[in-house]
Design a protein around this motif. Structure first.
Motif, PDB file in Angstrom:
ATOM      1  N   GLN A   1       0.832  -1.201   0.000  1.00 10.52           N
ATOM      2  CA  GLN A   1       0.000   0.000   0.000  1.00 10.52           C
ATOM      3  C   GLN A   1       0.867   1.252   0.000  1.00 10.52           C
ATOM      4  N   LEU A   2       0.289   2.318  -0.538  1.00  8.42           N
ATOM      5  CA  LEU A   2       0.969   3.618  -0.592  1.00  8.42           C
ATOM      6  C   LEU A   2       0.114   4.670   0.075  1.00  8.42           C
ATOM      7  N   PHE A   3       0.753   5.603   0.751  1.00  5.61           N
ATOM      8  CA  PHE A   3       0.044   6.776   1.259  1.00  5.61           C
ATOM      9  C   PHE A   3       0.820   7.987   0.751  1.00  5.61           C
ATOM     10  N   ASP A   4       0.144   8.781  -0.081  1.00  2.00           N
ATOM     11  CA  ASP A   4       0.826   9.853  -0.817  1.00  2.00           C
ATOM     12  C   ASP A   4       0.810  11.151  -0.015  1.00  2.00           C
ATOM     13  N   ARG A   5       1.971  11.532   0.491  1.00  2.00           N
ATOM     14  CA  ARG A   5       2.078  12.829   1.171  1.00  2.00           C
ATOM     15  C   ARG A   5       3.069  13.735   0.445  1.00  2.00           C
ATOM     16  N   THR A   6       3.205  13.496  -0.869  1.00  2.00           N
ATOM     17  CA  THR A   6       4.010  14.415  -1.669  1.00  2.00           C
ATOM     18  C   THR A   6       3.176  15.657  -1.951  1.00  2.00           C
ATOM     19  N   ARG A   7       3.821  16.693  -2.449  1.00  2.71           N
ATOM     20  CA  ARG A   7       3.094  17.934  -2.734  1.00  2.71           C
ATOM     21  C   ARG A   7       2.951  18.132  -4.227  1.00  2.71           C
TER      22      ARG A   7
ATOM     23  N   MET B   1      10.775   8.342  -0.189  1.00  2.00           N
ATOM     24  CA  MET B   1      10.568   9.510  -1.054  1.00  2.00           C
ATOM     25  C   MET B   1      10.320   9.108  -2.506  1.00  2.00           C
ATOM     26  N   THR B   2      10.248   7.802  -2.773  1.00  2.00           N
ATOM     27  CA  THR B   2       9.969   7.369  -4.146  1.00  2.00           C
ATOM     28  C   THR B   2       8.700   6.516  -4.180  1.00  2.00           C
ATOM     29  N   ALA B   3       8.286   6.186  -5.360  1.00  2.00           N
ATOM     30  CA  ALA B   3       7.083   5.385  -5.690  1.00  2.00           C
ATOM     31  C   ALA B   3       5.903   6.268  -6.111  1.00  2.00           C
ATOM     32  N   ILE B   4       5.928   7.530  -5.768  1.00  2.00           N
ATOM     33  CA  ILE B   4       4.980   8.525  -6.280  1.00  2.00           C
ATOM     34  C   ILE B   4       5.800   9.550  -7.047  1.00  2.00           C
ATOM     35  N   PRO B   5       5.451   9.900  -8.293  1.00  2.00           N
ATOM     36  CA  PRO B   5       4.231   9.491  -9.014  1.00  2.00           C
ATOM     37  C   PRO B   5       4.382   8.231  -9.854  1.00  2.00           C
ATOM     38  N   GLU B   6       5.537   7.535  -9.788  1.00  2.00           N
ATOM     39  CA  GLU B   6       5.732   6.463 -10.759  1.00  2.00           C
ATOM     40  C   GLU B   6       4.701   5.345 -10.668  1.00  2.00           C
ATOM     41  N   ALA B   7       4.219   5.034  -9.451  1.00  2.00           N
ATOM     42  CA  ALA B   7       3.212   3.975  -9.337  1.00  2.00           C
ATOM     43  C   ALA B   7       1.929   4.372 -10.068  1.00  2.00           C
ATOM     44  N   LYS B   8       1.563   5.657  -9.961  1.00  2.00           N
ATOM     45  CA  LYS B   8       0.338   6.124 -10.634  1.00  2.00           C
ATOM     46  C   LYS B   8       0.516   6.102 -12.150  1.00  2.00           C
ATOM     47  N   LEU B   9       1.671   6.556 -12.604  1.00  2.00           N
ATOM     48  CA  LEU B   9       1.918   6.594 -14.047  1.00  2.00           C
ATOM     49  C   LEU B   9       1.999   5.177 -14.618  1.00  2.00           C
ATOM     50  N   ALA B  10       2.614   4.263 -13.864  1.00  2.00           N
ATOM     51  CA  ALA B  10       2.693   2.871 -14.326  1.00  2.00           C
ATOM     52  C   ALA B  10       1.297   2.279 -14.466  1.00  2.00           C
ATOM     53  N   ARG B  11       0.423   2.544 -13.489  1.00  2.00           N
ATOM     54  CA  ARG B  11      -0.943   2.032 -13.574  1.00  2.00           C
ATOM     55  C   ARG B  11      -1.642   2.585 -14.803  1.00  2.00           C
ATOM     56  N   GLU B  12      -1.493   3.888 -15.035  1.00  2.00           N
ATOM     57  CA  GLU B  12      -2.143   4.489 -16.210  1.00  2.00           C
ATOM     58  C   GLU B  12      -1.578   3.926 -17.509  1.00  2.00           C
ATOM     59  N   ALA B  13      -0.304   3.533 -17.480  1.00  2.00           N
ATOM     60  CA  ALA B  13       0.320   2.955 -18.675  1.00  2.00           C
ATOM     61  C   ALA B  13       0.103   1.441 -18.730  1.00  2.00           C
ATOM     62  N   GLU B  14      -0.707   0.919 -17.799  1.00  2.00           N
ATOM     63  CA  GLU B  14      -1.043  -0.510 -17.745  1.00  2.00           C
ATOM     64  C   GLU B  14       0.200  -1.389 -17.586  1.00  2.00           C
ATOM     65  N   MET B  15       1.136  -0.897 -16.786  1.00  2.00           N
ATOM     66  CA  MET B  15       2.330  -1.671 -16.471  1.00  2.00           C
ATOM     67  C   MET B  15       2.228  -2.186 -15.038  1.00  2.00           C
ATOM     68  N   GLY B  16       2.619  -3.424 -14.838  1.00  2.00           N
ATOM     69  CA  GLY B  16       2.702  -3.942 -13.475  1.00  2.00           C
ATOM     70  C   GLY B  16       3.841  -3.242 -12.752  1.00  2.00           C
TER      71      GLY B  16
END
Ligand SMILES: [Zn+2]
Length: 202
Positions: A16-22, A97-112
């Motif tokens: 799970q992720l909890f996004d507290r980036t700005r 400090m990583t995994a956002i935004p790449e997790a969101k972009l990967a999902r939108e690009a239909e990548m696991g």
């Protein structure tokens, strides 16, 4: 780490992720410009890849934990003691400090997408451990680098053999909200790689 039992040098496969980036560049989405799409992000990591990574981590003898909530802070400074304590109270298990935004972009690009988290320290909350410093992080990361490579070497053949389909690969199937007829041609062309297969040619 935000919990005692996820100790420095342990491996965690977060689920799970909890996004507290700005606000980070690039953007948090490929969409916009007249094409609205909302992907499901309830499970932000590929749970099939997670299972394989955890299995691989155990195989190579790492002290590994399957699952955990990773809070992603903006950085680059580490957390204050108050932030660290509050992130713990919120139920987060790891801070990074990583995994956002790449997790969101990967999902939108239909990548696991999955992550191998390597615990380097106890952040700032721990009463009896020194508060985190960059030196501590780098030293423990270097110690863990070889383990990380071993996990990948063990995981990739398993993924190749076993993982042929997954919900991640269909993330946009029911995500596009905009009527295809009114999507601006320039936006449609720009996003063709992602959405072309779902939009009938008009
Ligand atoms: Zn998946």
């Amino acid at each position: 780490s935000l919990r005692q039992d996820y100790a420095p040098l342990d491996i965690v496969i977060p689920d799970q992720l909890f996004d507290r980036t700005r606000h980070r560049e690039p953007e948090y989405t490929f969409f916009g410009g007249g094409l609205v799409a909302h992907v499901s992000f309830a499970d932000p990591f590929c749970l099939n890849l997670n299972a394989i990574l955890y299995q691989a981590a155990r195989t190579v003898g790492a002290t590994a934990h399957n699952g955990g909530t990773l809070v992603v802070i903006e950085g680059p400074a580490f957390s204050t003691k108050a932030e660290s304590r509050i992130n713990r109270q919120l139920g987060c298990d790891l801070v990074g400090m990583t995994a956002i935004p790449e997790a969101k972009l990967a999902r939108e690009a239909e990548m696991g997408y999955a992550a191998i988290a390597m615990v380097t320290d106890y952040d700032a909350w721990h009463e009896t451990h020194d508060v985190v410093t960059a030196d501590m992080v780098v030293q423990n990361l270097l110690k863990n680098a070889e383990t990380g490579k071993q996990i990948l070497r063990a995981a990739l053949p398993i993924a190749d053999a076993q993982l042929h389909d997954c919900v991640c690969l269909h993330a946009l199937e029911n995500a596009i909200v905009t009527n295809p007829a009114v999507i601006p041609p320039a936006t449609r062309a720009k996003l063709d790689l992602l959405v072309g297969k779902y939009l009938p040619l008009t």
